[in-house]
Structure formats: structure tokens, C-alpha cells
Design an enzyme around this catalytic site. Structure first.
Site, PDB file in Angstrom:
ATOM      1  N   CYS A  11       0.752  -1.211   0.114  1.00 26.89           N
ATOM      2  CA  CYS A  11       0.145  -0.178  -0.114  1.00 26.89           C
ATOM      3  C   CYS A  11       0.772   1.182   0.110  1.00 26.89           C
ATOM      4  O   CYS A  11       1.916   1.521   0.783  1.00 26.89           O
ATOM      5  CB  CYS A  11      -1.022  -0.164   1.126  1.00 26.89           C
ATOM      6  SG  CYS A  11      -1.781   1.753   1.615  1.00 26.89           S
ATOM      7  N   GLY A  12       0.611   2.196  -1.057  1.00 30.57           N
ATOM      8  CA  GLY A  12       1.544   3.264  -1.138  1.00 30.57           C
ATOM      9  C   GLY A  12       1.375   3.975   0.116  1.00 30.57           C
ATOM     10  O   GLY A  12       2.167   4.824   0.631  1.00 30.57           O
TER      11      GLY A  12
END
Length: 119
Positions: A11-12
Site C-alpha cells: 500500500c502506497g
């Protein structure tokens, strides 16, 4: 100061939050909750520490959310917690816990609310 991040490395936003912590000199305990899922008691305690509705911690964008019909009227908090325990991908991320509080850090800069001010 003990800090924990419930992290998904894919997840960024989670990666950005971890980087922001590290830029501030905080080396948190990293819990990859997909590899080490929270049990019911730990999840309830985490949600309680954040002081938010259970639905705020559920990741509605995941396919399992629709498959399990978690957005339907009448779904209880207990059903949502059961779903997150059974399907950890449904837990929204990243969640950071510091001595100053616990927050879902979306956007990543939300983590600054629970870090001590820099000198």
C-alpha cells in the site's frame, strides 16, 4: 517512545506513512497485519484506542467487502470485526499507535497528529 504501525507494504499510503515516521526519527514496530493478523481482542482494542466507528476501519474497496455484503443495512459492528479477523485485507491501513494516540493515517500526514512536535 514506542510506536507501532499496522502496515501493508503493498500500500502506497502505508509506505509513505512509514517513511514519514522514519524521516522524523521514529523507528516503529512494524506489524504486517496480513502476515500476522490481529485477533478479535486486539482489533477491538485498536478500534477503541482510535475512538472511531468500526466501519471507519473497514476497507470498503476490497472485493471481500462486497462479497460479504458488509455495506448492507443492519450489519453490526461485531459482524464487521468478525469479517476483519477472518479477512485481514479488510482492515484499513496504515494504523499507527504512539503514546499520544492511535490513528488511521489516511492521508499519511495524519500521523503528525500523534507525534510529539519537533524541536
Amino acid at each position: 517512545m514506542t510506536t507501532t504501525i499496522y502496515h501493508n507494504p503493498r500500500c502506497g499510503t502505508s509506505r509513505n506513512t512509514l517513511a514519514l515516521l522514519q524521516e522524523r526519527g521514529v523507528q516503529p514496530e512494524v506489524v504486517e497485519y496480513l502476515k500476522t493478523p490481529l485477533d478479535r481482542a486486539a482489533l477491538r482494542a485498536l478500534i477503541g484506542a482510535m475512538g472511531v466507528p468500526v466501519m471507519d476501519v473497514v476497507r470498503a474497496k476490497e472485493a471481500a467487502f462486497a462479497e460479504l455484503q458488509l455495506g448492507e443495512p443492519g450489519v453490526s459492528d461485531e459482524q464487521l470485526i468478525d469479517a476483519m479477523v477472518a479477512h485481514p485485507i479488510l482492515m484499513n491501513r496504515p494504523i499507527v499507535v504512539t503514546p499520544l494516540g492511535a490513528r488511521l493515517c489516511r492521508p499519511a500526514e495524519t500521523v503528525l497528529e500523534i507525534l510529539p512536535p519537533q524541536p
